[in-house]
Scaffold this motif. Structure first.
Motif, mmCIF file in Angstrom:
data_model
loop_
_atom_site.group_PDB
_atom_site.id
_atom_site.type_symbol
_atom_site.label_atom_id
_atom_site.label_comp_id
_atom_site.label_asym_id
_atom_site.label_seq_id
_atom_site.Cartn_x
_atom_site.Cartn_y
_atom_site.Cartn_z
ATOM 1 N N ARG A 131 66.872 57.652 42.181
ATOM 2 C CA ARG A 131 66.382 57.537 40.802
ATOM 3 C C ARG A 131 66.648 56.131 40.277
ATOM 4 N N GLY A 132 65.644 55.567 39.649
ATOM 5 C CA GLY A 132 65.794 54.285 38.982
ATOM 6 C C GLY A 132 65.668 54.466 37.491
ATOM 7 N N ASP A 133 66.535 53.808 36.726
ATOM 8 C CA ASP A 133 66.490 53.949 35.272
ATOM 9 C C ASP A 133 66.772 52.606 34.608
ATOM 10 N N GLY A 139 77.792 56.248 31.504
ATOM 11 C CA GLY A 139 78.013 55.491 30.284
ATOM 12 C C GLY A 139 77.291 56.071 29.082
ATOM 13 N N PRO A 140 77.647 55.609 27.886
ATOM 14 C CA PRO A 140 77.106 56.187 26.651
ATOM 15 C C PRO A 140 75.610 55.983 26.472
ATOM 16 N N ASP A 141 75.022 54.978 27.135
ATOM 17 C CA ASP A 141 73.605 54.695 26.949
ATOM 18 C C ASP A 141 72.772 55.040 28.181
ATOM 19 N N GLY A 146 64.099 52.559 28.478
ATOM 20 C CA GLY A 146 64.089 51.095 28.522
ATOM 21 C C GLY A 146 63.077 50.578 29.518
ATOM 22 N N TYR A 147 62.495 49.458 29.190
ATOM 23 C CA TYR A 147 61.634 48.722 30.108
ATOM 24 C C TYR A 147 62.383 47.470 30.554
ATOM 25 N N LEU A 210 67.664 48.710 35.902
ATOM 26 C CA LEU A 210 67.249 47.385 35.460
ATOM 27 C C LEU A 210 68.444 46.550 35.025
ATOM 28 N N MET A 211 69.432 47.189 34.401
ATOM 29 C CA MET A 211 70.618 46.453 33.981
ATOM 30 C C MET A 211 71.434 46.012 35.197
#
Length: 401
Positions: A131-133, A139-141, A146-147, A210-211
């Motif tokens: 899975r990619g997010d 974590g809380p977020d 998000g893009y 992405l982060m």
């Protein structure tokens, strides 16, 4: 699912439930390497990326979207409404025979659709679930949408890193810039998990974000930042590293980090013997001590010729330099052409796509197009053992089209 492909991943079956660019691009890399990738799309709406319009420009080079084809080349598309009775079970039919499942859907949506890791591993314990997010699975977020422009470019710090401190806006991110960087990591993780499974290990779940990609590409700044310097602190760029504007507006980029090694030959190619004879610039420590004066002097020299004239002058200079090219020049760069980084798509006149950023063995001379929405629904289901009469019933119920 039939698989007539060749390549190191030939025989690997992948089911993709994803949209936009990040995760589909990871699956496209797997398809480039021979995997049979079947992407599940809504039978009516499909992937919203197919019809995306950015800054007034249509998302296509011909009848088929070029951007969509870039992310989905070589795949098969099946249209399934997972929310209709029978849709989920139909997807499960594919998952039971798959080696890997890739998704970009948020965790709560996967839970509602019955497509979470727990759901699918219960059906197929050998499945690699990937899975990619946007922000990572913890974590809380972690559940926030998000893009790449928000998670990678903005919050990930990449945009600020390349923006002048006095700029009125953050530097523009190229379309899908972070998505494609992150996609390589996700594809790598899937292949590592598949390799571990082949060596007798339990298939490990794979995640990428992405982060995480932003942290990876800014690692040099992260690991060397002095907290006492405060946010936004920047190290001055040495005069033999960085860009110089040429006559006519073009640029030349230098990266002569071993300045003593290159200095004499650089001055010869520059046609500036006065710099080589100047005591202020005689060696590395002297050049560092007079960095501002050297940069000013080099600016004046580079302003004498155009970018292309400097490129010709530096053609025999055995040091790290390059002309700064516009991306529109890149596809026809001799090195791009020689290495086949951009390949034609025979089925669609005028379309060119970019292959994966690495090679494994021989590389095909062309790339396949992307699938139309639901183009392979019937053949995928037949390959999976679904009978014709059942396919007709599913069509009548609106589960597939």
């Amino acid at each position: 699912m039939s698989d007539t492909r060749t390549g190191p991943l030939a025989g690997i079956r992948v089911v993709e439930l994803a949209q936009w660019v990040f995760v589909p691009s990871a699956a496209a890399i797997l398809a480039d390497l021979g995997a049979d990738v079947v992407r599940i799309e809504h039978p009516v709406h499909g992937d919203p990326y197919n019809a995306l319009t950015t800054a007034g420009a249509k998302n296509g080079a011909s009848a088929q979207s070029a951007r969509s084809a870039q992310a989905n080349r070589g795949k098969r598309s099946i249209g399934i409404d997972l929310r209709k009775p029978g849709g989920r079970e139909l997807a499960y039919t594919l998952v039971r025979e798959a080696d890997a499942f890739l998704t970009s859907f948020r965790a709560d949506a996967l839970g509602r659709l019955g497509m979470s890791e727990a759901h699918l591993k219960a059906l197929n314990p050998r499945l690699v679930y990937a899975r990619g997010d946007a922000f990572g699975p913890e974590g809380p977020d972690s559940a926030l949408p998000g893009y790449d422009i928000t998670a990678f470019w903005a919050r990930g710090g990449v945009g600020a890193l390349v923006t002048d401190p006095d700029a009125s806006q953050v530097a523009r991110q190229p379309p899908s810039f972070g998505d494609r960087i992150a996609s390589v990591g996700l594809a790598c993780g899937v292949m590592a998990s598949l390799l571990g499974r082949e060596r007798g290990l339990a298939p490990e779940p794979v995640s990428s974000s992405l982060m995480a990609a932003a942290a990876w590409v800014t690692a040099s700044e992260i690991i060397s930042h002095d907290p006492s310097a405060g946010p936004g602190a920047r190290v001055a760029v040495p005069p033999l590293t960085g860009s110089y504007r040429c006559a006519g507006g073009g640029w030349i980029m230098l990266n002569l980090m071993q300045s003593d090694r290159y200095w004499d030959d650089f001055c010869k190619h520059l046609g500036a013997p006065e710099l080589r004879l100047d005591e202020r610039f005689g060696d590395g420590p002297s050049r560092d001590a007079h960095a501002a004066e050297l940069r000013t002097a080099l600016e004046a020299v580079f302003a004498r010729r155009t970018r292309d004239e400097w490129s010709a002058a530096f053609a025999t200079f055995d040091g790290p330099w390059a002309p700064v090219q516009d991306v529109t020049e890149l596809a026809d760069d001799p090195q791009i052409v020689a290495n086949g980084f951009v390949r034609p798509v025979p089925e669609i006149d005028g379309m060119r796509l970019v292959r994966a950023p690495f090679t494994v063995g021989e590389v095909a001379d062309t790339l396949p197009r992307g699938p139309e929405l639901g183009e392979h629904t019937e053949t995928v289901l037949l390959d999976a053992g679904v009978e014709w009469d059942e396919i007709e019933k599913l069509k009548d119920a609106g589960v597939i089209t």
